[in-house]
Write a protein that holds these residues in place. Sequence first.
Motif, PDB file in Angstrom:
ATOM      1  N   TRP A 146       0.840  -1.196   0.000  1.00 29.05           N
ATOM      2  CA  TRP A 146       0.000   0.000   0.000  1.00 29.05           C
ATOM      3  C   TRP A 146       0.880   1.253   0.000  1.00 29.05           C
ATOM      4  N   ASN A 147       1.947   1.223   0.816  1.00 31.83           N
ATOM      5  CA  ASN A 147       2.867   2.368   0.858  1.00 31.83           C
ATOM      6  C   ASN A 147       3.495   2.639  -0.499  1.00 31.83           C
ATOM      7  N   ALA A 148       3.784   1.555  -1.218  1.00 29.70           N
ATOM      8  CA  ALA A 148       4.539   1.687  -2.466  1.00 29.70           C
ATOM      9  C   ALA A 148       3.627   1.764  -3.683  1.00 29.70           C
ATOM     10  N   ARG A 149       2.318   1.868  -3.455  1.00 28.12           N
ATOM     11  CA  ARG A 149       1.374   1.725  -4.571  1.00 28.12           C
ATOM     12  C   ARG A 149       1.631   2.726  -5.690  1.00 28.12           C
ATOM     13  N   LEU A 150       1.986   3.975  -5.298  1.00 32.55           N
ATOM     14  CA  LEU A 150       2.146   4.993  -6.334  1.00 32.55           C
ATOM     15  C   LEU A 150       3.335   4.691  -7.234  1.00 32.55           C
ATOM     16  N   SER A 151       4.469   4.333  -6.610  1.00 32.48           N
ATOM     17  CA  SER A 151       5.645   4.076  -7.450  1.00 32.48           C
ATOM     18  C   SER A 151       5.452   2.801  -8.263  1.00 32.48           C
ATOM     19  N   LEU A 152       4.777   1.798  -7.702  1.00 27.74           N
ATOM     20  CA  LEU A 152       4.528   0.577  -8.475  1.00 27.74           C
ATOM     21  C   LEU A 152       3.567   0.849  -9.632  1.00 27.74           C
ATOM     22  N   LEU A 153       2.543   1.668  -9.354  1.00 28.77           N
ATOM     23  CA  LEU A 153       1.600   1.994 -10.420  1.00 28.77           C
ATOM     24  C   LEU A 153       2.286   2.771 -11.533  1.00 28.77           C
ATOM     25  N   SER A 154       3.167   3.699 -11.125  1.00 31.68           N
ATOM     26  CA  SER A 154       3.865   4.462 -12.160  1.00 31.68           C
ATOM     27  C   SER A 154       4.791   3.549 -12.959  1.00 31.68           C
ATOM     28  N   GLY A 155       5.396   2.554 -12.285  1.00 29.15           N
ATOM     29  CA  GLY A 155       6.208   1.567 -12.989  1.00 29.15           C
ATOM     30  C   GLY A 155       5.368   0.750 -13.955  1.00 29.15           C
ATOM     31  N   LEU A 156       4.187   0.343 -13.493  1.00 29.60           N
ATOM     32  CA  LEU A 156       3.284  -0.425 -14.354  1.00 29.60           C
ATOM     33  C   LEU A 156       2.867   0.418 -15.556  1.00 29.60           C
ATOM     34  N   GLY A 157       2.603   1.710 -15.291  1.00 34.47           N
ATOM     35  CA  GLY A 157       2.242   2.625 -16.378  1.00 34.47           C
ATOM     36  C   GLY A 157       3.333   2.671 -17.429  1.00 34.47           C
ATOM     37  N   ASP A 158       4.575   2.770 -16.960  1.00 30.66           N
ATOM     38  CA  ASP A 158       5.703   2.815 -17.897  1.00 30.66           C
ATOM     39  C   ASP A 158       5.810   1.509 -18.684  1.00 30.66           C
TER      40      ASP A 158
END
Lengths: 282, 219, 155
Positions: free
Chosen positions: B11-23
């Motif tokens: 949950w803490n890392a959701r933003l960076s993981l989502l941005s990675g997934l986006g990339d």
Amino acid sequence: MTFLKTLAVATVMTATAVSAVGSASAQEASKLQEVLDRGYLILGTGSTNPPWHFVDGDNQLKGFDVDMGRLVAKALFGDPNKIEYVQQSGDARIPNLVTDKVDMACQFMTVTAERAQQIEFTIPYYREGVGLLLMANGDYADYDALKAAGDDVTVAVLQNVYAEEMVHSALPDAEVDQYDSVDLMYQALNSGRAEAAATDQSALRWFMVQNPDRYQDAGYAWNPQSYSCGVKPGDQRWLNFVNTVLHEGMTGVEFPFYAESFKTWFGEELETPKIGFPVEYK
Amino acid sequence: MNFSLFLTELWNARLSLLSGLGDTILISVASVVLGSILGVFVGLAMTYGAKWLRFIVRLYIDFLRGTPVFVLILACFYILSVVGLDLTAFQAGVLALTLFCSSHVGEIVRGALSAIPQGQTEAAKSIGLTFGQTFVYVLLPQALRQILPTWVNTATEIVKASTLLSIIGVVELLLATQQVISRTYLSLEFYLFAGFVYFLLNFVIEQAGRAVERRISIP
Amino acid sequence: MSPILTISGLHKSFGKVEVLKGIDLTMQQGDVVSLIGSSGSGKTTLLRCVNLLEDFEQGSIELAGQSIGYKQDGGQRRRLSEREIARQRAMTGMAFQQFNLFPHMTALRNVMLGLIKTKKMPKDEARAVAEKWLERVGMGQRRDHYPGQLSGGQQ
């Protein structure tokens, strides 16, 4: 990564050939002026190795390597935040320097003679070594106790061709258990399957900073290696500038910046450099 | 495995993981789209080009298919910058995957076109279609149906190959995951998670491919 | 009345094998002509030349007053442009031995394709024409079927 090395060497040779043609103008066109004109520093570093360079919970790049870059940016622009980071893998450190993708690289780069033939190293800003992590309330108090226990001691270490040899040079009789990842290695220590974990002094310190009072350092470190930043070879003006900044960070006016960073990542308060005769010439 | 700790960190890392997934998605889509367009031209040149053109294109295909994607990525990033073409890591990575994709699509297109009976072209000619019309109305619709399963396969290969962009510092899903692992020390959990997400991505692509295949199949 | 089709001195070789060695043929409007010959004697090749599915080296074909495929240009024999040739092909009809229907289109669309693309007929008109002709050959019921769903005779 032989391919990358070959590529780096080939690139250096091409770059050298090109710069030989235009060497007359090389003196004026220092990276220093280029960076000043640009208004920010392009720093090559990694993003997956705390406490050196890693992404924190707020998605910010942090760490001791990052702070060395910030120190240089502060010296250039009076603002440590004027940096563009290029996140690179360890293998990309030298190629990115020689192809001018970064102005400098600070990424726990061990100084070796082979690398010094491809890039130029700044003065070292840290000396790494291997240390032993113990449980604070464990059976063994320090390195001497571990050594005296002989083969009663099991040491957890990250898997590596030289791991066994490395541990035995400090604890000749100890059992060595190798683990695939850092978390498994620490787990072995926590669960008592190992009495000590052998790892980089910096990683050990960082782990102790994060988990205060749970662990202790056995107080012995070996396998010294120097960490330096790297710059593209052939630009003495730029190299001198970065060297001056790092040197004054460790001994002069920017010592508070360096010491603050050191305390943050390694949990250790540095002594103020002795006033009077410069310590480095003693 | 500490599940609640993992969920907290996830949950803490959701933003960076989502941005990675986006990339990862952006890289894959861009490479597959550009690579397929280029690949159709490669396949056309292979099938209808003059002898010298076919020879050059054959070299192109064989060179790209015979080179590991990893090396292609490094070459696009480093060698191009030596000759003065300074691409960002993201651009260089997409370029490498596009080239790789085009060589595969080119070969698939060539195979599909040459599998269409000669009579189809002749029938199209005899009712007076030009070459362009023959291609668009007669050959391409038949070739596409033949290409689709292999093409979907290529797309999933590209998604997997996008992880290699982490080597030149593109923070796609794998590197984003590694960054989280380096902070949390939860390697097993997060690698499993990343593996699951990649599986999901490719599963969706394959299902979508099957659905399209069923829709357009010729009775 | 001038002939609708005039073939004179037509030569066609495949590599070293000369298949057509100077064919002369004249046809009037309304003629029904059968070509008879043993297998491999060049009947199909001759037809394919008229439809320009084969290039020919020598001689000329004149259809409804137009020189097919080639023109004389300052004493040089020049091939017509691809567009020009496509237009000429549409002047003839060819029934293939293997039908060569387009498998990804319905019977109706198979018939419509040529009308729309080469006769530049509006879609509605092409549909009406195609429906009329399919009806006439007894395929009205099957116009929305794909070739794979038709029997050999229907194809």
